[in-house]
Write a protein that holds these residues in place. Structure first.
Motif, mmCIF file in Angstrom:
data_model
loop_
_atom_site.group_PDB
_atom_site.id
_atom_site.type_symbol
_atom_site.label_atom_id
_atom_site.label_comp_id
_atom_site.label_asym_id
_atom_site.label_seq_id
_atom_site.Cartn_x
_atom_site.Cartn_y
_atom_site.Cartn_z
ATOM 1 N N GLY A 52 40.597 32.582 37.895
ATOM 2 C CA GLY A 52 39.179 32.910 37.881
ATOM 3 C C GLY A 52 38.299 31.702 38.106
ATOM 4 N N VAL A 53 38.722 30.560 37.588
ATOM 5 C CA VAL A 53 37.934 29.327 37.732
ATOM 6 C C VAL A 53 37.996 28.806 39.155
ATOM 7 C CG1 VAL A 53 37.929 26.884 37.087
ATOM 8 C CG2 VAL A 53 38.025 28.642 35.313
ATOM 9 N N GLU A 54 39.162 28.877 39.782
ATOM 10 C CA GLU A 54 39.340 28.258 41.089
ATOM 11 C C GLU A 54 39.022 29.175 42.259
ATOM 12 O OE1 GLU A 54 43.316 26.770 41.004
ATOM 13 O OE2 GLU A 54 42.807 25.056 39.712
ATOM 14 N N MET A 55 38.969 30.485 42.042
ATOM 15 C CA MET A 55 38.602 31.412 43.115
ATOM 16 C C MET A 55 37.113 31.277 43.418
ATOM 17 S SD MET A 55 41.111 33.302 44.391
ATOM 18 C CE MET A 55 40.327 34.783 44.981
ATOM 19 N N THR A 56 36.786 31.143 44.690
ATOM 20 C CA THR A 56 35.386 30.965 45.080
ATOM 21 C C THR A 56 34.752 32.244 45.613
ATOM 22 O OG1 THR A 56 36.083 30.232 47.283
ATOM 23 C CG2 THR A 56 35.730 28.535 45.599
ATOM 24 N N ALA A 57 35.543 33.289 45.849
ATOM 25 C CA ALA A 57 34.997 34.538 46.375
ATOM 26 C C ALA A 57 34.094 35.197 45.341
ATOM 27 C CB ALA A 57 36.119 35.485 46.779
ATOM 28 N N GLN A 58 33.150 35.976 45.825
ATOM 29 C CA GLN A 58 32.205 36.634 44.932
ATOM 30 C C GLN A 58 32.900 37.694 44.086
ATOM 31 O OE1 GLN A 58 28.909 38.383 46.953
ATOM 32 N NE2 GLN A 58 27.691 38.682 45.118
ATOM 33 N N GLY A 59 32.498 37.806 42.844
ATOM 34 C CA GLY A 59 33.024 38.821 41.945
ATOM 35 C C GLY A 59 34.145 38.355 41.052
ATOM 36 N N TYR A 60 34.661 37.139 41.238
ATOM 37 C CA TYR A 60 35.769 36.666 40.426
ATOM 38 C C TYR A 60 35.273 35.990 39.151
ATOM 39 C CZ TYR A 60 39.310 38.017 43.734
ATOM 40 O OH TYR A 60 40.159 38.769 44.528
ATOM 41 N N ASN A 61 34.449 36.743 38.406
ATOM 42 C CA ASN A 61 34.061 36.334 37.071
ATOM 43 C C ASN A 61 35.115 36.859 36.103
ATOM 44 O OD1 ASN A 61 31.247 35.254 37.762
ATOM 45 N ND2 ASN A 61 31.139 37.338 38.549
ATOM 46 N N ALA A 62 35.142 36.306 34.895
ATOM 47 C CA ALA A 62 36.243 36.593 33.973
ATOM 48 C C ALA A 62 35.736 37.275 32.713
ATOM 49 C CB ALA A 62 36.984 35.307 33.615
ATOM 50 N N PHE A 63 36.562 38.188 32.205
ATOM 51 C CA PHE A 63 36.319 38.818 30.905
ATOM 52 C C PHE A 63 37.483 38.442 30.002
ATOM 53 C CE2 PHE A 63 36.166 41.910 27.598
ATOM 54 C CZ PHE A 63 34.838 42.276 27.492
ATOM 55 N N VAL A 64 37.182 37.799 28.888
ATOM 56 C CA VAL A 64 38.209 37.307 27.965
ATOM 57 C C VAL A 64 38.317 38.273 26.796
ATOM 58 C CG1 VAL A 64 38.873 35.428 26.439
ATOM 59 C CG2 VAL A 64 37.782 34.928 28.628
ATOM 60 N N LYS A 460 33.489 45.355 39.890
ATOM 61 C CA LYS A 460 33.194 44.596 41.102
ATOM 62 C C LYS A 460 32.853 43.136 40.801
ATOM 63 C CE LYS A 460 31.189 48.718 43.274
ATOM 64 N NZ LYS A 460 29.932 49.307 43.821
ATOM 65 N N ILE A 461 32.246 42.907 39.655
ATOM 66 C CA ILE A 461 31.774 41.545 39.368
ATOM 67 C C ILE A 461 32.607 40.833 38.303
ATOM 68 C CG2 ILE A 461 29.411 41.986 40.114
ATOM 69 C CD1 ILE A 461 28.617 42.505 37.283
ATOM 70 N N PHE A 462 33.511 41.569 37.626
ATOM 71 C CA PHE A 462 34.422 40.927 36.668
ATOM 72 C C PHE A 462 35.846 41.332 37.039
ATOM 73 C CE2 PHE A 462 30.452 40.773 34.359
ATOM 74 C CZ PHE A 462 30.491 39.506 33.802
ATOM 75 N N LYS A 463 36.372 40.657 38.041
ATOM 76 C CA LYS A 463 37.679 41.015 38.592
ATOM 77 C C LYS A 463 38.841 40.344 37.872
ATOM 78 C CE LYS A 463 35.823 41.792 43.243
ATOM 79 N NZ LYS A 463 35.899 41.433 44.679
ATOM 80 N N VAL A 464 38.558 39.399 36.985
ATOM 81 C CA VAL A 464 39.628 38.647 36.321
ATOM 82 C C VAL A 464 39.624 39.000 34.833
ATOM 83 C CG1 VAL A 464 40.582 36.383 35.801
ATOM 84 C CG2 VAL A 464 39.402 36.776 37.978
ATOM 85 N N ARG A 465 40.745 39.505 34.358
ATOM 86 C CA ARG A 465 40.914 39.779 32.930
ATOM 87 C C ARG A 465 41.769 38.674 32.329
ATOM 88 N NH1 ARG A 465 42.665 45.413 29.986
ATOM 89 N NH2 ARG A 465 43.201 44.552 27.937
ATOM 90 N N VAL A 466 41.223 37.986 31.346
ATOM 91 C CA VAL A 466 41.931 36.906 30.654
ATOM 92 C C VAL A 466 42.234 37.400 29.245
ATOM 93 C CG1 VAL A 466 41.844 34.516 29.895
ATOM 94 C CG2 VAL A 466 40.691 35.187 32.010
ATOM 95 N N GLU A 467 43.501 37.634 28.962
ATOM 96 C CA GLU A 467 43.868 38.211 27.673
ATOM 97 C C GLU A 467 44.684 37.214 26.866
ATOM 98 O OE1 GLU A 467 44.974 42.527 25.904
ATOM 99 O OE2 GLU A 467 45.379 42.119 28.008
ATOM 100 N N PHE A 468 44.170 36.890 25.687
ATOM 101 C CA PHE A 468 44.850 35.953 24.790
ATOM 102 C C PHE A 468 45.767 36.726 23.848
ATOM 103 C CE2 PHE A 468 41.433 33.305 26.242
ATOM 104 C CZ PHE A 468 41.976 32.030 26.228
#
Length: 814
Positions: A52-64, A460-468
């Motif tokens: 999520g941090v390194e992807m530059t395309a639009q919409g690759y925001n993260a939900f933790v 569309k705008i939170f394409k990355v799920r970060v699960e701890f």
């Protein structure tokens, strides 16, 4: 242990505990461990976050999600800094006046680090002009040219007026002034006997006989004629005045342009951007067209503050005519500044997107201009990362809708929050700012699923799920990590150091929190709380080192702070207010085990479960469900019980019964399926008439095949029933039946283990319903032969015979 001749497997004390060997701790005290601040055991989350941090395309925001209750914001900040993403620093942003349309402030984008310099140089340039322009206007060359121009126009005006005055004088009229209020206006007067007489007094003089009527009429006629001529002359003088003003303005612009051009050209050379050059040209023209404020020396136009003003913020645009040349810097970068990582803990609309301040006047009216624009954390995070809690983002008025719009269009519009409410006014519309920011929302799994399923824009705008993960595998690396985290905690908060046994005790608590051997909790904040409290206990005892005894004492004290309800329940059981038998036998009645959690503290609570059977076709009646006190999982468990009974007893006859199952003295609702095996034992006992031992308690879910399945909270359930037995008196026969798959989860208190070791308490692992029936009744459960008949005198044979009789009786009755 033997039960009426049946062989029963029982757990020994060595199977009930899990100890962290102090020898496995590589440090004698926590002071020897190197301090560690990072995370461990979260490789899955780290890989997702890195993408999520390194992807530059639009919409690759993260939900933790996951690890609720921890300081996830600070942890994510550290993880992003550890990843070290390569980003391009965002440009500086500032707003300036739009001279053509002041309600649409102009945005200037400058290379990083130049915005503050541009603002200072603009201020210096205006201050320079404020000092030098008055000097130019007061200088002898300018004054000489000004005098020549003024003299020329004064002479022309004088000639016009003198010519008119001579013409009317030949007709006995003169030009004077008449006072009208506070203003003296030019007026034509008849001259009679050497005195000027207002034209309004002529009729009076006729009445008094001082002038003849024909002469009066002649005067009035001439007055009207001269009045028309004077209007023409007066218009010519006004034209001369305008020409004088125009020529003077041109003279002033010519004189000031040398200074203004020098300042503007110097700025254009330093800041070569086309938008900056266009703005500077507008500044040049505006200054030359509005030189009046520059004619006064600094300080001459300042007014003393009005009395009674208090803290009222007055309209500054009325007091500072040079405000229009200001530069409002919203985002400026330092020379050594890196990737911005902003953790916004209070994501209100103004804090996040910025706002427009208001300047009030003494009458309560307000106004705003480009200098009142304020940026928010979203702009400060431009080119980097913005971390927020999802719940705060969703509950703050206007934030979620504006955040979606900003991320979808990559443009930030600064507006006051009241634009989202009815009857609000927002006169200004600043030029939008293009932003490149990664949003990282922190929430839980339920919130993620809710947004993903019901919010179209979310996926569309939170394409990355970060699960701890909340637990991690036990290893030597984890032991070292725990020690390092503990060392850092001690250094940061000045805690006493921990010895080797104390560190091992903390890790044992971490394993118990995880709920299974071979796993340890990743929620280090829980361990940190125990460490703080253990250090407090050691300090109270005037010790310099925290030991395992201090850790145990702090854990006991924590339980005491939370277990008031548990104590009250045990008192009610002891006094017989809550009916729980811990000895004897009874058909259709079993001691079940439940877990209650209050304020983060979980404890086991025994509950009496009873079953009653009768002739009928209603099947199994769930009394909790009929009372609207049953949850979905418990309802499912009842359906599984029905399936098990059909599979076991209804292959050669209909299942003709009406049976009711009840959690006695339960008034707060029931959910979960961990008592489904207990309910089967009660039903089979009620059908067969075989009494069930009341000194045993049961937990475990079941499937339709009769297999006992693992459950949660096994340690709390065992300890809860043990405490009740201890209060009512240990007989040496009491114990608990648990699923065999839960054996690896056992990490019981030392007093429970000691009771098991002395034969005062027993723990039986069971695999199937049949095993449990035999332990509870002391009678064989019974196996079916090829003719679907159970072993004679077994529990199942009795139940099957009873069901066969019920089916026959019902058939005959019908």
């Amino acid at each position: 242990m033997k039960a009426k001749g049946l062989s029963v497997k029982e757990l020994g004390p060595e199977q009930l505990r899990w100890k962290c060997d102090p020898a496995s701790v590589p440090y004698a005290t926590s002071n020897e461990a190197p301090p560690i601040g990072g995370e461990i055991g979260q490789e899955r989350a780290l890989r997702a976050l890195r993408m999520g941090v390194e992807m530059t395309a639009q919409g690759y925001n993260a939900f933790v999600c996951g690890l609720t209750g921890t300081s996830r914001g600070g942890m994510i900040v550290r993880m992003i800094e550890g990843i070290g993403p390569k980003i391009q620093l965002s440009p500086d942003r500032c707003y300036v006046n739009n001279f053509k349309n002041p309600d649409r402030p102009r945005l200037l984008t400058l290379p990083p680090g130049q915005a503050n310099a541009f603002r200072k140089e603009m201020e210096s340039g205006i201050e320079f002009l404020r000092r030098r322009i008055p000097q130019v206007f007061e200088g002898e060359p300018f004054q000489r040219q000004k005098s020549r121009i003024v003299d020329r126009y004064t002479q022309r005006e004088k000639e016009l007026m003198d010519d008119f005055t001579r013409r009317i004088a030949r007709e006995q009229f003169a030009l004077g002034r008449m006072q009208v209020g506070a203003v003296a206006l030019p007026e034509i007067f008849p001259v009679l006997e050497g005195a000027m007489v207002p034209i309004e007094e002529i009729p009076k003089l006729v009445q008094e006989g001082k002038i003849e009527t024909t002469a009066a009429e002649d005067l009035e006629q001439k007055y009207d004629q001269f009045r028309q001529e004077f209007t023409v002359v007066y218009r010519k003088t006004l034209t001369l005045s305008r020409e004088l003003a125009s020529e003077m303005s041109y003279l002033e612009q010519e004189a000031a342009s040398v200074l203004v051009d020098g300042v503007i050209e110097e700025l254009k050379e330093k800041y070569a951007d086309s938008h900056v050059a266009e703005y500077l040209e507008e500044v040049r023209h505006h200054i030359l067209d509005n030189l009046d404020p520059f004619k006064e020396r600094e300080g001459e136009d300042e007014q003393p503050p009005s009395e009674g003003g208090g803290n009222l913020r007055l309209d500054r645009s009325d007091r500072d005519p040079f405000r229009v040349y200001g530069v409002n810097v919203l985002l400026a970068h330092g020379e050594q500044e890196g990737c911005p990582v902003i953790f916004e803990t209070i994501p209100t609309y103004a804090n996040l997107f910025g706002t427009i301040h208001r300047s009030y006047d003494a009458r309560g009216g307000w106004s705003s201009d480009f200098m009142d624009l304020r940026g928010g954390s979203l702009l400060r995070a431009d080119g980097g990362f913005l971390i927020m809690y999802a719940l705060d983002t969703l509950t703050e008025p206007g934030v979620w809708r504006t955040l979606k719009r900003t991320l979808n269009h990559s443009k930030l519009e600064i507006q006051p929050v009241d634009v989202f409410f009815p009857f609000s006014t927002a006169a200004m519309k600043p030029e939008p700012i293009e932003v490149r920011v990664k949003i990282i929302l922190i929430g839980d799994r339920d919130m993620y699923e809710l947004l993903y399923n019901f919010e179209d824009d979310f996926k569309k705008i939170f394409k990355v799920r970060v699960e701890f993960d909340e637990e991690m595998k036990w290893s030597e690396e984890v032991i070292a990590h725990y020690c390092g985290r503990l060392r850092k905690l001690c250094d940061d908060e000045a805690l006493l150091p921990f010895d080797r046994e104390a560190m091992a005790a903390l890790m044992e608590h971490g394993v118990r929190q995880a709920g299974r051997r071979g796993k340890v909790t990743a929620r280090f904040f829980d361990i940190a709380d125990v460490a703080r409290e253990s250090s407090y206990v050691a300090r109270e005892e005037k010790k310099e080192l925290v030991t395992a005894a201090h850790v145990k004492e702090s854990l006991d004290a924590k339980i005491e702070r939370h277990n008031l309800i548990e104590t009250k329940i045990q008192e009610m059981i002891e006094k017989g207010l809550l009916l729980i038998d811990v000895e004897g036998e009874r058909a259709g009645q079993v001691n079940g085990l439940s877990v209650m959690e209050l304020g983060g503290y979980a404890f086991g609570k025994p509950v009496r479960i009873t079953a009653s059977t009768a002739l009928g076709k209603l099947g199994i009646i769930n009394i909790e469900r009929e009372s609207n006190m049953s949850g979905r999982l418990h309802d499912k468990g009842m359906q599984i019980i029905s399936g098990y009974l059909r599979r076991t007893f209804a292959q050669d006859k209909p299942l003709s019964l009406a049976a009711s199952v009840c959690f006695e003295q339960s008034y707060s609702g029931v959910d979960g399926d961990s008592a489904s095996s207990t309910e089967i034992y009660a039903l089979v006992s009620a059908l067969s008439g075989a009494p069930i031992r009341q000194d045993l308690a049961v937990t475990g879910s079941v499937n339709q095949q009769g297999d006992i399945q693992p459950i949660g909270g096994v340690n709390e359930k065992i300890e809860g029933y043990y405490d009740v037995c201890r209060v009512k008196g240990l007989t040496g026969k009491q114990g608990v039946l648990i699923p065999v798959e839960n054996v690896d989860d056992l990490m019981l208190r030392e007093d429970v283990i000691d009771a098991v070791a002395k034969g005062k308490f027993h723990i039986f692992p069971v695999t199937t319903v049949e095993e449990g029936i035999e332990i509870l009744t002391g009678i064989k459960a019974g196996k079916q032969d090829a003719h679907r008949e159970f072993e004679k005198d077994s529990v199942f044979a009795r139940a099957d015979e009873r069901l066969r009789e019920m089916a026959k009786t019902l058939s005959e009755y019908e």
